[in-house]
Write an enzyme that holds these catalytic residues in place. Structure first.
Site, mmCIF file in Angstrom:
data_model
loop_
_atom_site.group_PDB
_atom_site.id
_atom_site.type_symbol
_atom_site.label_atom_id
_atom_site.label_comp_id
_atom_site.label_asym_id
_atom_site.label_seq_id
_atom_site.Cartn_x
_atom_site.Cartn_y
_atom_site.Cartn_z
ATOM 1 N N ASP A 138 0.471 4.855 1.967
ATOM 2 C CA ASP A 138 -0.342 5.525 2.989
ATOM 3 C C ASP A 138 -0.992 6.784 2.416
ATOM 4 O O ASP A 138 -0.366 7.525 1.656
ATOM 5 C CB ASP A 138 0.538 5.967 4.161
ATOM 6 C CG ASP A 138 1.122 4.789 4.933
ATOM 7 O OD1 ASP A 138 0.536 3.700 4.907
ATOM 8 O OD2 ASP A 138 2.191 4.977 5.552
ATOM 9 N N HIS A 160 0.828 -1.211 0.000
ATOM 10 C CA HIS A 160 0.000 0.000 0.000
ATOM 11 C C HIS A 160 0.861 1.258 0.000
ATOM 12 O O HIS A 160 2.071 1.204 0.250
ATOM 13 C CB HIS A 160 -0.959 0.022 1.197
ATOM 14 C CG HIS A 160 -0.278 0.060 2.533
ATOM 15 N ND1 HIS A 160 0.320 -1.041 3.110
ATOM 16 C CD2 HIS A 160 -0.089 1.075 3.411
ATOM 17 C CE1 HIS A 160 0.836 -0.713 4.275
ATOM 18 N NE2 HIS A 160 0.610 0.582 4.490
ATOM 19 N N HIS A 216 4.722 0.108 0.443
ATOM 20 C CA HIS A 216 5.360 -0.667 1.507
ATOM 21 C C HIS A 216 4.395 -1.710 2.048
ATOM 22 O O HIS A 216 3.183 -1.622 1.832
ATOM 23 C CB HIS A 216 5.887 0.232 2.629
ATOM 24 C CG HIS A 216 4.842 1.011 3.360
ATOM 25 N ND1 HIS A 216 4.344 2.195 2.893
ATOM 26 C CD2 HIS A 216 4.218 0.784 4.534
ATOM 27 C CE1 HIS A 216 3.447 2.675 3.741
ATOM 28 N NE2 HIS A 216 3.342 1.824 4.751
ATOM 29 N N ARG A 252 5.015 5.926 14.962
ATOM 30 C CA ARG A 252 4.952 6.484 13.601
ATOM 31 C C ARG A 252 4.493 7.931 13.610
ATOM 32 O O ARG A 252 3.499 8.266 14.261
ATOM 33 C CB ARG A 252 4.002 5.653 12.742
ATOM 34 C CG ARG A 252 4.143 5.962 11.272
ATOM 35 C CD ARG A 252 3.285 5.071 10.428
ATOM 36 N NE ARG A 252 2.026 5.727 10.136
ATOM 37 C CZ ARG A 252 1.135 5.260 9.270
ATOM 38 N NH1 ARG A 252 1.351 4.123 8.647
ATOM 39 N NH2 ARG A 252 0.024 5.899 9.050
#
Ligand code: SIN
Length: 274
Positions: A97, A95, A250, A265
C-alpha cells in the site's frame, strides 16, 4: 490477561492472543512483535469504530485514504466490503500500500467485522526474507537501483458504471502520485534490508524504460512470491491484523463467492525511506 505471541511461519507473521488494547505493556509487546514479524494478527478483540481509532492512534498519525469509501461518521476508517453478489474483491494482486507516495504509509490496521465461514484470507510476503535469499552479488546490484511507483495506472481510471467495486470512492482525479524509492530499503524500525518494489504500483527502474525494467522486475516478483517467504492470515470476526508496508507485500484471496466480508481499515503515516 497473559499475552501469547505465536509465530505463523519462519519468514513472517505472528498471532497474538490475550491482548488488551488499553494496556501500555501489551502495546509495547505487540509493537515489538510487529517489528520482529512484520505482520501481527491480534485475536478476539471487540473494537467499535472509536476503539479501533483509539488503538490506531497509538501507532502514529492516521492517513485518510484517498480512494476507499469511508465508514459513515468515521472518515479515518476505510471500508473494504465484499457483498455476496460481488465477483471482484479489492487488493487481490500482490502489492504494498501507498508505495506511490513520497513518504509511504507505515502500514495498516485491518479489523475483521464480518468474515466468510471459510476463505477470505490475506496472504503476506516478507521482503527481507526474499532479499536475504538472493546471492550477495545480485543483492549488491539491486542495492544500487531505484524504482518509480505510481498511483495513476491503478486509481486514475474511473471505475466502469457496472463495476461491483463498491468500496472504491472512485476519486480518480486524486490519483496523481509518482514516487522514486530505493529498490532495496533499510527498514526504519528493524534496520533490516528488504526489497521495495511491487507488481501493482512499481512502473519502472529509474533511468531504464518500462520495457527494459520488465524482465528484472518480473524475476523479482516471481522470487518474492515464493511460498517460503509467505504466511496466510485467516480472519475471524474480532481479529485485528496489522502489517508493515516497508517489510511486506500482501494480497486478498478472493475464494468465497456468495459470502459477505466486511473489514475496517485504518492506515498509519510513515517516514521517508532510504
Ligand atoms: C488490502 O489490500 O488492503 C485489502 C486486504 C484484504 O482485504 O484482505
Amino acid at each position: 490477561m497473559t499475552l501469547e505471541i505465536r509465530p505463523l511461519t519462519p519468514a513472517l507473521g505472528a498471532e497474538i492472543l490475550g491482548a488488551d488494547p488499553d494496556r501500555d505493556d501489551h502495546f509495547e509487546a505487540i509493537h515489538a512483535a510487529f517489528v520482529e514479524h512484520a505482520v501481527v494478527a491480534i485475536r478476539d478483540l471487540r473494537l467499535a469504530p472509536d476503539d479501533l481509532l483509539a488503538f490506531a492512534r497509538r501507532w502514529g498519525e492516521i492517513n485518510v485514504n484517498r480512494f476507499f469509501t469511508p465508514l459513515d461518521g468515521h472518515p479515518e476508517i476505510a471500508t473494504i466490503t465484499k457483498e455476496p453478489e460481488h465477483d471482484t474483491a479489492i487488493g487481490t494482486d500482490w502489492h504494498t500500500d501507498h508505495s506511490y507516495d513520497a513518504i509511504p504509509a507505515m502500514g495498516s490496521l485491518l479489523y475483521a467485522v464480518e468474515t466468510p465461514e471459510i476463505g477470505g484470507d490475506t496472504a503476506f510476503a516478507s521482503m527481507h526474507a526474499a532479499y536475504m535469499a538472493l546471492s550477495e552479488g545480485f543483492r549488491h546490484t539491486l542495492d544500487g537501483l531505484r524504482a518509480w511507483h505510481s498511483s495513476r495506472h491503478v486509481f486514475g481510471t474511473p471505475e466502469p458504471e457496472d463495476s461491483d467495486r463498491h468500496t472504491r470512492v472512485g476519486n480518480a482525479e486524486a490519483a496523481t502520485q509518482d514516487a522514486l524509492h530505493p529498490l532495496v530499503i533499510t527498514h526504519p524500525l528493524s534496520g533490516r534490508r528488504g526489497i521495495y518494489v511491487n507488481r501493482t504500483f512499481t512502473t519502472h527502474i529509474d533511468g531504464w524504460t518500462p520495457e527494459e525494467s520488465a524482465p528484472l522486475l518480473s524475476q523479482l516478483y516471481a522470487h518474492c512470491a515464493r511460498p517460503e517467504f509467505t504466511c496466510r492470515l485467516r480472519w475471524q470476526p474480532g481479529t485485528l491484523g496489522i502489517w508493515d508496508n516497508r517489510a511486506t507485500w500482501h494480497k486478498a484471496i478472493n475464494d468465497y463467492p456468495g459470502q459477505r466480508r466486511v473489514m475496517h481499515r485504518v492506515t498509519i503515516e510513515g517516514v521517508a525511506l532510504g
